[in-house]
Design an enzyme around this catalytic site. Structure first.
Site, PDB file in Angstrom:
ATOM      1  N   CYS A 105       0.860  -1.185   0.000  1.00 24.70           N
ATOM      2  CA  CYS A 105       0.000   0.000   0.000  1.00 24.70           C
ATOM      3  C   CYS A 105       0.894   1.231   0.000  1.00 24.70           C
ATOM      4  CB  CYS A 105      -1.033  -0.030   1.118  1.00 24.70           C
ATOM      5  SG  CYS A 105      -0.424   0.071   2.779  1.00 24.70           S
TER       6      CYS A 105
ATOM      7  N   CYS B  64      -5.471   1.039  -2.625  1.00 24.87           N
ATOM      8  CA  CYS B  64      -5.073   2.448  -2.713  1.00 24.87           C
ATOM      9  C   CYS B  64      -4.586   2.764  -4.113  1.00 24.87           C
ATOM     10  CB  CYS B  64      -4.005   2.764  -1.668  1.00 24.87           C
ATOM     11  SG  CYS B  64      -2.790   1.482  -1.456  1.00 24.87           S
TER      12      CYS B  64
ATOM     13  N   CYS C 224       2.466  -1.169  -9.307  1.00 34.41           N
ATOM     14  CA  CYS C 224       3.830  -1.624  -9.052  1.00 34.41           C
ATOM     15  C   CYS C 224       4.378  -2.312 -10.289  1.00 34.41           C
ATOM     16  CB  CYS C 224       3.862  -2.579  -7.863  1.00 34.41           C
ATOM     17  SG  CYS C 224       3.067  -1.925  -6.407  1.00 34.41           S
TER      18      CYS C 224
END
Length: 133
Positions: A9, A82, A86
Site C-alpha cells: 500500500c 489504494c 507496481c
C-alpha cells in the site's frame, strides 16, 4: 515450496503491515510474506500495533519498508485498495483487496480492518493450499 507474497500500500504503516503479520502467523507453511509501501513513512502506526497485540500478534520490530526492499520477483502481489501500481514488481498472481484506510479514524475502524484482513489472508492461504494460486 512456499509462495512469496507481497502486501503493498502507500505507507506500509497499517493495512499491509497487518496482512504481512497475519500471513506469517497463519500461513507460514505455504507463504513467505513481505510488505512494503510506495512512500516512506516513519513508523508502523501505534493503533495498528495495539489492535494486532489484542489479537495476539506482537508487531515489535516491524517497520515501514519501501518497494525496493522486496524480493525482485514475488509469486503473489496483493494491493490494499489504494490504487497502487507496481510495474517493477513482477508476479504470477495479483489481487486488489479494496480496503478502506482506517488511518486517523477511531480504534474500532482499525479493529474492523484487522479482522477483514485476517479473513482475506485466510482465504488467500486456502487458495495457495488448494493450488488455485
Amino acid at each position: 515450496m512456499k509462495k512469496k507474497v507481497a502486501f503493498v500500500c502507500v505507507h506500509n504503516s497499517c493495512r499491509s503491515q497487518m496482512a504481512e503479520a497475519w500471513a506469517k502467523k497463519l500461513g507460514s507453511d505455504v507463504l513467505e510474506a513481505y510488505s512494503a509501501g510506495t512512500e516512506d513513512y516513519p513508523e508502523v502506526q501505534p493503533p495498528v500495533v495495539q489492535v494486532m497485540k489484542e489479537a495476539g500478534i506482537d508487531m515489535k520490530g516491524h517497520r515501514p519498508k519501501l518497494l525496493t526492499e522486496l524480493p525482485a520477483a514475488v509469486d503473489i502481489l496483493i494491493t490494499m485498495g489504494c490504487n497502487v501500481e507496481c510495474p517493477s514488481l513482477p508476479c504470477k498472481y495479483r489481487e486488489d483487496w479494496g480496503l478502506a484506510d482506517p488511518t486517523g479514524g477511531p480504534i474500532e475502524d482499525y479493529r474492523k480492518t484487522r479482522d477483514i484482513i485476517k479473513g482475506k489472508v485466510e482465504e488467500l492461504i486456502q487458495k495457495v493450499r488448494n493450488n488455485q494460486v
